[in-house]
Design a protein around this motif. Structure first.
Motif, PDB file in Angstrom:
ATOM      1  N   ASN A   1       0.820  -1.211   0.000  1.00 25.74           N
ATOM      2  CA  ASN A   1       0.000   0.000   0.000  1.00 25.74           C
ATOM      3  C   ASN A   1       0.862   1.273   0.000  1.00 25.74           C
ATOM      4  OD1 ASN A   1       1.025   0.099   2.584  1.00 25.74           O
ATOM      5  ND2 ASN A   1      -0.952  -0.029   3.620  1.00 25.74           N
ATOM      6  N   ASN A   2       2.157   1.115  -0.311  1.00 23.05           N
ATOM      7  CA  ASN A   2       3.150   2.201  -0.381  1.00 23.05           C
ATOM      8  C   ASN A   2       3.502   2.804   0.976  1.00 23.05           C
ATOM      9  OD1 ASN A   2       3.644   2.016  -3.134  1.00 23.05           O
ATOM     10  ND2 ASN A   2       1.849   3.275  -3.600  1.00 23.05           N
ATOM     11  N   LYS A   3       3.032   2.212   2.075  1.00 21.86           N
ATOM     12  CA  LYS A   3       3.452   2.641   3.399  1.00 21.86           C
ATOM     13  C   LYS A   3       4.909   2.224   3.579  1.00 21.86           C
ATOM     14  CE  LYS A   3       2.614   2.082   8.303  1.00 21.86           C
ATOM     15  NZ  LYS A   3       1.899   1.363   9.351  1.00 21.86           N
ATOM     16  N   ILE A   4       5.715   3.115   4.154  1.00 20.72           N
ATOM     17  CA  ILE A   4       7.146   2.853   4.346  1.00 20.72           C
ATOM     18  C   ILE A   4       7.439   2.691   5.829  1.00 20.72           C
ATOM     19  CG2 ILE A   4       9.466   3.808   4.103  1.00 20.72           C
ATOM     20  CD1 ILE A   4       8.498   5.161   1.533  1.00 20.72           C
ATOM     21  N   ILE A   5       8.135   1.616   6.155  1.00 22.49           N
ATOM     22  CA  ILE A   5       8.592   1.365   7.519  1.00 22.49           C
ATOM     23  C   ILE A   5      10.116   1.428   7.475  1.00 22.49           C
ATOM     24  CG2 ILE A   5       8.660  -0.277   9.427  1.00 22.49           C
ATOM     25  CD1 ILE A   5       6.105  -1.544   8.189  1.00 22.49           C
ATOM     26  N   GLU A   6      10.693   2.271   8.316  1.00 26.38           N
ATOM     27  CA  GLU A   6      12.147   2.466   8.286  1.00 26.38           C
ATOM     28  C   GLU A   6      12.686   2.424   9.715  1.00 26.38           C
ATOM     29  OE1 GLU A   6      15.182   5.484   5.969  1.00 26.38           O
ATOM     30  OE2 GLU A   6      13.046   5.821   5.895  1.00 26.38           O
ATOM     31  N   GLU A   7      13.829   1.720   9.872  1.00 26.12           N
ATOM     32  CA  GLU A   7      14.394   1.552  11.207  1.00 26.12           C
ATOM     33  C   GLU A   7      15.894   1.277  11.105  1.00 26.12           C
ATOM     34  OE1 GLU A   7      13.773  -2.016  14.231  1.00 26.12           O
ATOM     35  OE2 GLU A   7      11.941  -0.827  14.021  1.00 26.12           O
ATOM     36  N   GLU A   8      16.651   1.696  12.098  1.00 32.65           N
ATOM     37  CA  GLU A   8      18.084   1.393  12.161  1.00 32.65           C
ATOM     38  C   GLU A   8      18.272  -0.110  12.316  1.00 32.65           C
ATOM     39  OE1 GLU A   8      20.763   3.753  12.408  1.00 32.65           O
ATOM     40  OE2 GLU A   8      19.317   5.310  11.893  1.00 32.65           O
ATOM     41  N   GLY A   9      19.329  -0.657  11.730  1.00 31.15           N
ATOM     42  CA  GLY A   9      19.655  -2.075  11.862  1.00 31.15           C
ATOM     43  C   GLY A   9      18.732  -2.960  11.046  1.00 31.15           C
ATOM     44  N   THR A  10      18.727  -4.253  11.397  1.00 29.18           N
ATOM     45  CA  THR A  10      17.904  -5.220  10.659  1.00 29.18           C
ATOM     46  C   THR A  10      16.901  -5.949  11.550  1.00 29.18           C
ATOM     47  OG1 THR A  10      19.575  -6.949  10.955  1.00 29.18           O
ATOM     48  CG2 THR A  10      19.691  -5.643   8.923  1.00 29.18           C
ATOM     49  N   ASN A  11      16.756  -5.523  12.799  1.00 35.01           N
ATOM     50  CA  ASN A  11      15.815  -6.207  13.694  1.00 35.01           C
ATOM     51  C   ASN A  11      14.394  -6.172  13.166  1.00 35.01           C
ATOM     52  OD1 ASN A  11      17.668  -7.102  15.563  1.00 35.01           O
ATOM     53  ND2 ASN A  11      17.542  -5.235  16.785  1.00 35.01           N
ATOM     54  N   ILE A  12      14.061  -5.135  12.434  1.00 31.27           N
ATOM     55  CA  ILE A  12      12.710  -5.020  11.879  1.00 31.27           C
ATOM     56  C   ILE A  12      12.401  -6.189  10.941  1.00 31.27           C
ATOM     57  CG2 ILE A  12      13.331  -3.572   9.921  1.00 31.27           C
ATOM     58  CD1 ILE A  12      10.720  -2.023  10.438  1.00 31.27           C
ATOM     59  N   LEU A  13      13.413  -6.724  10.262  1.00 32.27           N
ATOM     60  CA  LEU A  13      13.191  -7.880   9.387  1.00 32.27           C
ATOM     61  C   LEU A  13      12.738  -9.084  10.201  1.00 32.27           C
ATOM     62  CD1 LEU A  13      16.221  -7.612   6.941  1.00 32.27           C
ATOM     63  CD2 LEU A  13      13.823  -7.065   6.472  1.00 32.27           C
ATOM     64  N   LYS A  14      13.339  -9.271  11.361  1.00 29.06           N
ATOM     65  CA  LYS A  14      12.932 -10.384  12.221  1.00 29.06           C
ATOM     66  C   LYS A  14      11.496 -10.193  12.698  1.00 29.06           C
ATOM     67  CE  LYS A  14      17.611 -11.292  13.695  1.00 29.06           C
ATOM     68  NZ  LYS A  14      18.591 -11.203  14.760  1.00 29.06           N
ATOM     69  N   ASN A  15      11.135  -8.945  13.039  1.00 28.89           N
ATOM     70  CA  ASN A  15       9.767  -8.657  13.463  1.00 28.89           C
ATOM     71  C   ASN A  15       8.780  -8.903  12.326  1.00 28.89           C
ATOM     72  OD1 ASN A  15      10.751  -7.889  15.958  1.00 28.89           O
ATOM     73  ND2 ASN A  15      10.824  -5.721  15.422  1.00 28.89           N
ATOM     74  N   MET A  16       9.139  -8.505  11.107  1.00 31.15           N
ATOM     75  CA  MET A  16       8.277  -8.716   9.953  1.00 31.15           C
ATOM     76  C   MET A  16       8.126 -10.207   9.672  1.00 31.15           C
ATOM     77  SD  MET A  16       7.169  -5.788   9.056  1.00 31.15           S
ATOM     78  CE  MET A  16       6.461  -6.056   7.446  1.00 31.15           C
ATOM     79  N   GLN A  17       9.198 -10.976   9.854  1.00 22.84           N
ATOM     80  CA  GLN A  17       9.127 -12.427   9.648  1.00 22.84           C
ATOM     81  C   GLN A  17       8.107 -13.033  10.601  1.00 22.84           C
ATOM     82  OE1 GLN A  17      13.138 -13.483  10.494  1.00 22.84           O
ATOM     83  NE2 GLN A  17      13.821 -13.251   8.402  1.00 22.84           N
ATOM     84  N   HIS A  18       8.159 -12.587  11.867  1.00 25.46           N
ATOM     85  CA  HIS A  18       7.239 -13.110  12.869  1.00 25.46           C
ATOM     86  C   HIS A  18       5.803 -12.802  12.469  1.00 25.46           C
ATOM     87  CE1 HIS A  18       5.552 -14.204  16.727  1.00 25.46           C
ATOM     88  NE2 HIS A  18       4.967 -13.025  16.772  1.00 25.46           N
ATOM     89  N   LEU A  19       5.547 -11.583  12.002  1.00 23.47           N
ATOM     90  CA  LEU A  19       4.196 -11.202  11.603  1.00 23.47           C
ATOM     91  C   LEU A  19       3.720 -12.028  10.411  1.00 23.47           C
ATOM     92  CD1 LEU A  19       4.425  -7.304  11.863  1.00 23.47           C
ATOM     93  CD2 LEU A  19       3.304  -8.882  13.437  1.00 23.47           C
ATOM     94  N   MET A  20       4.623 -12.302   9.453  1.00 23.11           N
ATOM     95  CA  MET A  20       4.232 -13.077   8.269  1.00 23.11           C
ATOM     96  C   MET A  20       3.917 -14.524   8.643  1.00 23.11           C
ATOM     97  SD  MET A  20       6.652 -11.702   5.194  1.00 23.11           S
ATOM     98  CE  MET A  20       8.194 -11.855   6.056  1.00 23.11           C
ATOM     99  N   ILE A  21       4.661 -15.080   9.579  1.00 21.45           N
ATOM    100  CA  ILE A  21       4.491 -16.493   9.930  1.00 21.45           C
ATOM    101  C   ILE A  21       3.259 -16.685  10.806  1.00 21.45           C
ATOM    102  CG2 ILE A  21       5.492 -18.363  11.296  1.00 21.45           C
ATOM    103  CD1 ILE A  21       8.194 -17.493  10.142  1.00 21.45           C
ATOM    104  N   THR A  22       3.061 -15.790  11.778  1.00 23.91           N
ATOM    105  CA  THR A  22       1.925 -15.939  12.690  1.00 23.91           C
ATOM    106  C   THR A  22       0.644 -15.380  12.091  1.00 23.91           C
ATOM    107  OG1 THR A  22       2.432 -13.835  13.771  1.00 23.91           O
ATOM    108  CG2 THR A  22       3.395 -15.834  14.729  1.00 23.91           C
ATOM    109  N   GLY A  23       0.766 -14.579  11.036  1.00 24.62           N
ATOM    110  CA  GLY A  23      -0.421 -13.996  10.416  1.00 24.62           C
ATOM    111  C   GLY A  23      -0.980 -12.836  11.196  1.00 24.62           C
ATOM    112  N   VAL A  24      -0.221 -12.321  12.156  1.00 27.21           N
ATOM    113  CA  VAL A  24      -0.654 -11.193  12.972  1.00 27.21           C
ATOM    114  C   VAL A  24      -0.505  -9.909  12.206  1.00 27.21           C
ATOM    115  CG1 VAL A  24      -0.256  -9.933  15.106  1.00 27.21           C
ATOM    116  CG2 VAL A  24      -0.039 -12.383  15.066  1.00 27.21           C
TER     117      VAL A  24
END
Length: 122
Positions: free
Chosen positions: A99-122
């Motif tokens: 939807n063109n929303k941008i999420i930006e954060e220092e480091g790569t921890n956000i990728l781990k959080n996104m993985q969790h959301l994709m797997i759990t469907g949350v």
């Protein structure tokens, strides 16, 4: 590396100045070519596509090419989506959603959080 970057930016500025001094027609292919060359000087990018089945070491390979652990290496798939890596002064992650929303954060921890959301469907 910084001197090369500064020289390329100077070349781009010189090309842009040449367009104005020579009064090159707005719609000419020469102007488009000069602008394209200047853009290339300022934004040197290349694309590398890495395809392999899940858990075949794509992130490990990319980390080795980058010279540091930039992409997380986990049992949870990260590279199931298109990932663009661009040189910068510090490591940060920028995610553009459908939807063109941008999420930006220092480091790569956000990728781990996104993985969790994709797997759990949350």
């Amino acid at each position: 590396m910084k001197n090369i970057d500064e020289n390329l930016i100077n070349i781009s500025k010189t090309l842009n100045n040449a367009i104005e001094v020579l009064a090159i027609d707005e719609n000419s292919s020469l102007k488009r070519d000069i602008l394209s060359l200047g853009n290339y000087c300022e934004n040197q990018n290349f694309r590398l596509a890495v395809f392999a089945p899940f858990n075949y070491g794509k992130s490990t390979l990319l980390n080795a090419l980058l010279g540091e652990k930039t992409l997380p290496i986990d049992l949870i798939p990260t590279t199931g989506a298109a990932i663009y890596v661009k040189y910068g002064e510090q490591l940060k992650t920028k995610i553009t959603l459908n939807n063109n929303k941008i999420i930006e954060e220092e480091g790569t921890n956000i990728l781990k959080n996104m993985q969790h959301l994709m797997i759990t469907g949350v």
